[in-house]
Motif scaffolding. Structure first.
Motif, PDB file in Angstrom:
ATOM      1  N   LEU A 138      -7.437   0.182  -3.458  1.00  0.00           N
ATOM      2  CA  LEU A 138      -7.581   0.531  -2.045  1.00  0.00           C
ATOM      3  C   LEU A 138      -8.896   0.020  -1.465  1.00  0.00           C
ATOM      4  CD1 LEU A 138      -6.189   4.182  -2.142  1.00  0.00           C
ATOM      5  CD2 LEU A 138      -5.093   2.167  -1.119  1.00  0.00           C
ATOM      6  N   SER A 139      -9.930  -0.095  -2.282  1.00  0.00           N
ATOM      7  CA  SER A 139     -11.243  -0.474  -1.760  1.00  0.00           C
ATOM      8  C   SER A 139     -11.462  -1.978  -1.714  1.00  0.00           C
ATOM      9  CB  SER A 139     -12.355   0.170  -2.600  1.00  0.00           C
ATOM     10  OG  SER A 139     -12.336  -0.334  -3.923  1.00  0.00           O
ATOM     11  N   GLY A 170      -6.501   6.531 -12.072  1.00  0.00           N
ATOM     12  CA  GLY A 170      -7.086   6.952 -10.801  1.00  0.00           C
ATOM     13  C   GLY A 170      -8.146   5.987 -10.298  1.00  0.00           C
ATOM     14  N   ARG A 171      -8.978   5.504 -11.216  1.00  0.00           N
ATOM     15  CA  ARG A 171     -10.003   4.533 -10.806  1.00  0.00           C
ATOM     16  C   ARG A 171      -9.380   3.193 -10.417  1.00  0.00           C
ATOM     17  NH1 ARG A 171     -13.097   7.266 -14.968  1.00  0.00           N
ATOM     18  NH2 ARG A 171     -12.348   5.776 -16.540  1.00  0.00           N
ATOM     19  N   ARG A 174      -6.527   2.864  -8.935  1.00  0.00           N
ATOM     20  CA  ARG A 174      -6.027   3.065  -7.571  1.00  0.00           C
ATOM     21  C   ARG A 174      -7.165   2.978  -6.559  1.00  0.00           C
ATOM     22  NH1 ARG A 174      -5.315   7.304  -3.981  1.00  0.00           N
ATOM     23  NH2 ARG A 174      -3.422   7.201  -2.695  1.00  0.00           N
ATOM     24  N   GLU A 175      -8.306   3.562  -6.877  1.00  0.00           N
ATOM     25  CA  GLU A 175      -9.461   3.480  -5.980  1.00  0.00           C
ATOM     26  C   GLU A 175      -9.903   2.030  -5.799  1.00  0.00           C
ATOM     27  OE1 GLU A 175     -12.374   5.957  -7.787  1.00  0.00           O
ATOM     28  OE2 GLU A 175     -11.280   7.833  -7.407  1.00  0.00           O
ATOM     29  N   ALA A 176      -9.907   1.278  -6.902  1.00  0.00           N
ATOM     30  CA  ALA A 176     -10.296  -0.137  -6.824  1.00  0.00           C
ATOM     31  C   ALA A 176      -9.318  -0.916  -5.963  1.00  0.00           C
ATOM     32  CB  ALA A 176     -10.357  -0.730  -8.234  1.00  0.00           C
ATOM     33  N   GLY A 184      -1.680   4.158  -9.324  1.00  0.00           N
ATOM     34  CA  GLY A 184      -2.606   5.055 -10.017  1.00  0.00           C
ATOM     35  C   GLY A 184      -2.250   5.255 -11.475  1.00  0.00           C
ATOM     36  N   ALA A 189       0.731   3.326  -3.052  1.00  0.00           N
ATOM     37  CA  ALA A 189      -0.429   4.197  -3.256  1.00  0.00           C
ATOM     38  C   ALA A 189      -0.406   5.429  -2.359  1.00  0.00           C
ATOM     39  CB  ALA A 189      -1.712   3.411  -2.995  1.00  0.00           C
ATOM     40  N   GLU A 215     -11.137   0.609 -15.313  1.00  0.00           N
ATOM     41  CA  GLU A 215     -10.043   0.544 -14.352  1.00  0.00           C
ATOM     42  C   GLU A 215      -8.761  -0.022 -14.953  1.00  0.00           C
ATOM     43  OE1 GLU A 215     -13.105  -0.232 -10.579  1.00  0.00           O
ATOM     44  OE2 GLU A 215     -12.040  -1.907 -11.516  1.00  0.00           O
ATOM     45  N   THR A 227       0.817  -1.216   0.000  1.00  0.00           N
ATOM     46  CA  THR A 227       0.000   0.000   0.000  1.00  0.00           C
ATOM     47  C   THR A 227       0.848   1.262   0.000  1.00  0.00           C
ATOM     48  OG1 THR A 227      -0.176  -0.182   2.412  1.00  0.00           O
ATOM     49  CG2 THR A 227      -2.009  -1.050   1.101  1.00  0.00           C
TER      50      THR A 227
END
Length: 415
Positions: A397-398, A390-391, A393-395, A340, A150, A360, A147
């Motif tokens: 982390l989530s 960017g999406r 990276r969001e995926a 990202g 990120a 993604e 992590t």
């Protein structure tokens, strides 16, 4: 009250990227993490009684290990206390390259049935093959990434590659493969040579082991008999499978690189602590003619600089090797997502379930599609690549961190 997990690592001071990541996930979930090395600094195996004593003293709530690390102690779990502790064995590689596991399918069946060992594979093909080999069940598990990648945007490690499609990953050096093959008997060398020829022309994706089996049937009855006797030894079979996989890795990545280099500027970033890999001169010969080509040797790059590594280039490209046959997403998908960065990868069946296609991550069905897609993306607006990165990276982390993997493991083994 905290919970304790013990990771059994094979060799003193040498820890897997996979288990190191899982340890971080366990710690993030509030677990107390212990590492117990199965071999000392001199590579001497711990005696079984000593290993059992140390495990009993730690009294963990969970035991984890990579692949078949404790197979040298087949009766280790006979102790009632240790038998009752949930255990997880993680395979991000194929078991056909492990001679000890090939020799002991019955022991694995016993471990799974009697000692509570749960087996996890990151590749759907090998989960199914494992079931046929042992009669046991293997659970799905994906890889992840640190992590820390990120943590922030950071600067690219190689800003001079800003207009390049960057292909990350090593390609085995030809001379090292040829030296390795020279140790095989003539009939095996002939078998491998024909398999490599097939790898160069077969439709994508390359299934290296299946091609080897098909090629074997084209040889004479005498050659098949010689090779069959040789492969009857699990150590010989594991050695052959390793060599065929490395040949397939080279063929697959060079085919993708050749197609890519004819359409866009490309850069190859390679680094490996053990494997001899192709350097710039060899790669230039293999992919010529090229639009523009660059090479960087990243051996020994500190993990703290990995984010900058993945952020180099206009577009990241991952053309995976035959190790990942059906799904089996490699570390690189998660690392680039954590950074990202937009990634273009080959379209293995399981990949879009991890990162959504075109939202993604980008995918290509074969080498031709890879080159066409890369050219179109690099000619298009930078904002599209930035949005997809960017999406991704969001995926990550989530739903794709090592902490997520740790929770998945707990759900599978019931603890």
């Amino acid at each position: 009250m905290g919970r304790r997990v013990v990771f059994l690592e094979s060799l003193h001071g040498v820890e897997s990227l996979f288990t190191r990541g899982l340890r971080s996930g366990a710690a993030a979930e509030g677990w107390e993490v212990e590492v117990l090395f199965l071999r000392g600094a001199d590579k001497t195996l711990l005696p079984e009684a000593e290993l059992r004593r140390r495990l009993q003293a730690l009294w963990p709530d969970r035991i984890c290990f990579l692949m078949d690390a404790p197979l040298a102690w087949p009766r280790l779990w006979d102790d009632p206390v240790l038998k009752a502790i949930p255990k997880a064995s993680f395979w991000f590689d194929d078991f056909l390259r492990s001679p000890e596991t090939l020799r002991a399918p019955g022991l694995w069946t016993e471990w799974q049935r009697e000692a509570g060992v749960r087996v996890f594979f990151h590749d759907g093909h090998w989960r199914e093959a494992w079931g046929k080999h042992t009669g046991g069940i293997a659970h799905p598990i994906a890889l992840s990434a640190d992590t820390a990648i990120a943590a922030g945007p950071g600067e690219p490690l190689y800003p001079e590659l800003a207009d390049c499609a960057v292909m990350l990953g090593t390609i085995p050096a030809l001379d090292s493969l040829e030296a390795e093959a020279a140790a095989f008997v003539p009939s095996v060398r002939q078998w491998i040579a024909r398999t490599v020829e097939a790898m160069e022309s077969v439709s994508w994706p390359i299934r290296a082991y299946a091609l080897a089996d098909e090629t074997l049937r084209t040889l004479s009855a005498k050659e098949q008999a010689v090779i069959g006797r040789w492969l009857a030894d699990p150590a010989a079979r594991a050695l052959a499978n390793l060599h065929i996989w490395r040949r397939g890795k080279r063929a697959a990545r060079l085919r993708g690189l050749r197609a890519l280099a004819r359409r866009v500027p490309v850069a190859v970033l390679s680094g490996h602590g053990q494997e001899r890999f192709a350097l710039e001169e060899e790669l230039r010969r293999e992919v010529a003619p090229v639009h523009r080509f660059a090479f960087r040797d990243t051996t020994g790059l500190p993990a703290a600089r990995w984010g900058g590594l993945f952020r180099s280039g206009r577009l990241q490209v991952q053309w995976v090797d035959p190790q990942s046959i059906e799904s089996g997403a490699p570390f690189r998908l998660f690392e680039t997502a954590a950074a990202g960065v937009a990634l273009l990868s080959d379209a293995r069946p399981g990949f879009p379930t991890l990162f959504a296609s075109d939202r993604e991550m980008f995918y290509a069905s074969d080498e031709t599609a890879l080159a066409e897609r890369a050219a179109a993306l690099m000619a298009g607006p930078t904002e599209i690549l930035e949005a997809v990165g960017g999406r991704a990276r969001e995926a990550f982390l989530s739903r794709h961190t090592w902490a997520h993997r740790w929770r998945e493991i707990g759900a599978a083994i019931g603890s």
